[in-house]
Design an enzyme around this catalytic site. Structure first.
Site, PDB file in Angstrom:
ATOM      1  NE  ARG A   1     -14.625  -2.412   0.630  1.00  0.00           N
ATOM      2  CZ  ARG A   1     -13.971  -1.314   0.239  1.00  0.00           C
ATOM      3  NH1 ARG A   1     -14.399  -0.128   0.611  1.00  0.00           N
ATOM      4  NH2 ARG A   1     -12.907  -1.404  -0.513  1.00  0.00           N
TER       5      ARG A   1
ATOM      6  NE  ARG B   1      -8.259   2.580  -6.466  1.00  0.00           N
ATOM      7  CZ  ARG B   1      -9.180   2.912  -5.594  1.00  0.00           C
ATOM      8  NH1 ARG B   1     -10.036   3.871  -5.861  1.00  0.00           N
ATOM      9  NH2 ARG B   1      -9.248   2.288  -4.440  1.00  0.00           N
TER      10      ARG B   1
ATOM     11  NE  ARG C   1     -12.822  -0.644   4.518  1.00  0.00           N
ATOM     12  CZ  ARG C   1     -12.324   0.124   3.526  1.00  0.00           C
ATOM     13  NH1 ARG C   1     -12.473   1.434   3.576  1.00  0.00           N
ATOM     14  NH2 ARG C   1     -11.669  -0.419   2.530  1.00  0.00           N
TER      15      ARG C   1
ATOM     16  CE  LYS D   1      -9.182   7.056  -1.432  1.00  0.00           C
ATOM     17  NZ  LYS D   1      -8.441   5.981  -0.808  1.00  0.00           N
TER      18      LYS D   1
ATOM     19  NE  ARG E   1      -8.354  -2.571  -1.316  1.00  0.00           N
ATOM     20  CZ  ARG E   1      -9.034  -2.623  -0.168  1.00  0.00           C
ATOM     21  NH1 ARG E   1      -9.325  -3.788   0.361  1.00  0.00           N
ATOM     22  NH2 ARG E   1      -9.434  -1.536   0.406  1.00  0.00           N
TER      23      ARG E   1
HETATM   24  P1  ADP Z   1     -10.314   1.808  -1.019  1.00  0.00           P
HETATM   25  O1  ADP Z   1     -10.331   3.298  -0.900  1.00  0.00           O
HETATM   26  O2  ADP Z   1     -10.390   1.135   0.301  1.00  0.00           O
HETATM   27  O3  ADP Z   1      -9.201   1.299  -1.886  1.00  0.00           O
HETATM   28  P2  ADP Z   1     -12.517   1.870  -2.909  1.00  0.00           P
HETATM   29  O4  ADP Z   1     -13.889   1.716  -2.410  1.00  0.00           O
HETATM   30  O5  ADP Z   1     -12.073   3.199  -3.396  1.00  0.00           O
HETATM   31  O6  ADP Z   1     -11.622   1.323  -1.733  1.00  0.00           O
HETATM   32  O7  ADP Z   1     -12.236   0.827  -4.112  1.00  0.00           O
HETATM   33  C1  ADP Z   1     -12.468  -0.550  -3.964  1.00  0.00           C
HETATM   34  C2  ADP Z   1     -12.075  -1.277  -5.264  1.00  0.00           C
HETATM   35  O8  ADP Z   1     -12.844  -0.768  -6.370  1.00  0.00           O
HETATM   36  C3  ADP Z   1     -10.616  -1.085  -5.709  1.00  0.00           C
HETATM   37  O9  ADP Z   1      -9.744  -1.972  -5.059  1.00  0.00           O
HETATM   38  C4  ADP Z   1     -10.732  -1.332  -7.227  1.00  0.00           C
HETATM   39  O10 ADP Z   1     -10.819  -2.699  -7.543  1.00  0.00           O
HETATM   40  C5  ADP Z   1     -12.080  -0.728  -7.585  1.00  0.00           C
HETATM   41  N1  ADP Z   1     -11.933   0.695  -8.013  1.00  0.00           N
HETATM   42  C6  ADP Z   1     -12.418   1.793  -7.369  1.00  0.00           C
HETATM   43  N2  ADP Z   1     -12.112   2.909  -8.038  1.00  0.00           N
HETATM   44  C7  ADP Z   1     -11.397   2.540  -9.121  1.00  0.00           C
HETATM   45  C8  ADP Z   1     -10.774   3.224 -10.202  1.00  0.00           C
HETATM   46  N3  ADP Z   1     -10.795   4.567 -10.291  1.00  0.00           N
HETATM   47  N4  ADP Z   1     -10.150   2.506 -11.159  1.00  0.00           N
HETATM   48  C9  ADP Z   1     -10.109   1.175 -11.097  1.00  0.00           C
HETATM   49  N5  ADP Z   1     -10.656   0.459 -10.101  1.00  0.00           N
HETATM   50  C10 ADP Z   1     -11.291   1.113  -9.119  1.00  0.00           C
END
Ligand code: ADP
Length: 193
Positions: A140, A99, A138, A16, A151
Site C-alpha cells: 500500500r 489508537r 502488501r 485486523k 508506524r
Molecule cells: P494499519 O492497520 O496497517 O496501521 P490502518 O488502515 O488502520 O492501517 O491505518 C492507516 C493510517 O491511517 C494510519 O497509519 C494513520 O495515519 C491513519 N489512522 C487510522 N486510524 C487512525 C486513528 N484512529 N487515529 C489516527 N490516525 C489513524
C-alpha cells in the site's frame, strides 16, 4: 452472539482488517475501519482527505478530533436508526480505533452517552519480523520499509498503552495472529461464544 460490540487492537500488519471484515460479515456487525474511512476520504479528495493524506503517508496518526468525528457520526447514525426500529446491524466492530489513550477516553464517553458499552477488545499479536514481511508484501502507499518502521514505533508508543487500559477494565483477550486466516478466525470466534 452475546458479544456484539467489539474493538480490534494490534500492530499494523497483524491482520485486523481482514479478520474484522470477515467477522462483521459472519455476525452482521457494522464494521468501522478508520483506516478505510480515511483512505476513502483521501481518494475522494475531500477537505478532510487532503488534510489526512500527508499525515498518513508519513505513518503518523491523524488528529484525534478528525477520527473521533468520523466514528461518532457513524455510531450515532446506527444508534438513531436502531431506536427508530429500522433493520440493520445492532452491533459494531471498530478496527483501527482507538489508537491512543485520548481516543479511548473519548470513545468511552461517547459509548456511555449511547448506552452501548464495549463487550470485548481483541488484541491481535504478532512478531515484528512477521509484521514487517506482511506489510512489505502488501504494497500500500504507506507500506515502504521506512514508513512501516515509523508506524510500528507509533504503535508501541501511542497504541500499546491501550492494552493495559483495556486489561484493567477486564475487556481484553489476546489472539495469536500467526497462521492461516481461517485458523485465526477460529481463535477469534472462540472468544465470542
Ligand atoms: P494499519 O492497520 O496497517 O496501521 P490502518 O488502515 O488502520 O492501517 O491505518 C492507516 C493510517 O491511517 C494510519 O497509519 C494513520 O495515519 C491513519 N489512522 C487510522 N486510524 C487512525 C486513528 N484512529 N487515529 C489516527 N490516525 C489513524
Amino acid at each position: 452472539m452475546t458479544k456484539q460490540r467489539l474493538l480490534f487492537v494490534g500492530p499494523p500488519g497483524a491482520g485486523k482488517g481482514t479478520q474484522a471484515q470477515q467477522l462483521a460479515l459472519r455476525h452482521n456487525l457494522l464494521h468501522l475501519s478508520t483506516g478505510d474511512l480515511l483512505r476513502a476520504e483521501v481518494s475522494a479528495a475531500t477537505e478532510l482527505g487532503l488534510e489526512a493524506a500527508a499525515v498518513m503517508a508519513r505513518g503518523e496518526l491523524v488528529s484525534d478530533a478528525l477520527v473521533l468525528a468520523i466514528v461518532r457520526s457513524r455510531l450515532e447514525q446506527q444508534s438513531a436508526s436502531l431506536s427508530r426500529g429500522e433493520p440493520g446491524p445492532s452491533g459494531w466492530l471498530l478496527d483501527g480505533f482507538p489508537r491512543n489513550l485520548a481516543q479511548a477516553e473519548a470513545l468511552e464517553a461517547l459509548l456511555s452517552d449511547l448506552d452501548q458499552p464495549i463487550d470485548l477488545v481483541v488484541l491481535m499479536e504478532l512478531d515484528d519480523d512477521l509484521l514487517m514481511q506482511r506489510l512489505l508484501s502488501r504494497g500500500r502507499a504507506d507500506d515502504n520499509a521506512e514508513v512501516i518502521r515509523h508506524r510500528l514505533e507509533v504503535y508501541r508508543q501511542q497504541t500499546a498503552p491501550l492494552i493495559a487500559y483495556y486489561r484493567q477494565r477486564q475487556l481484553l483477550q489476546a489472539v495469536d495472529a500467526e497462521g492461516s486466516i481461517e485458523a485465526i478466525a477460529e481463535r477469534i470466534e472462540r472468544l465470542l461464544a
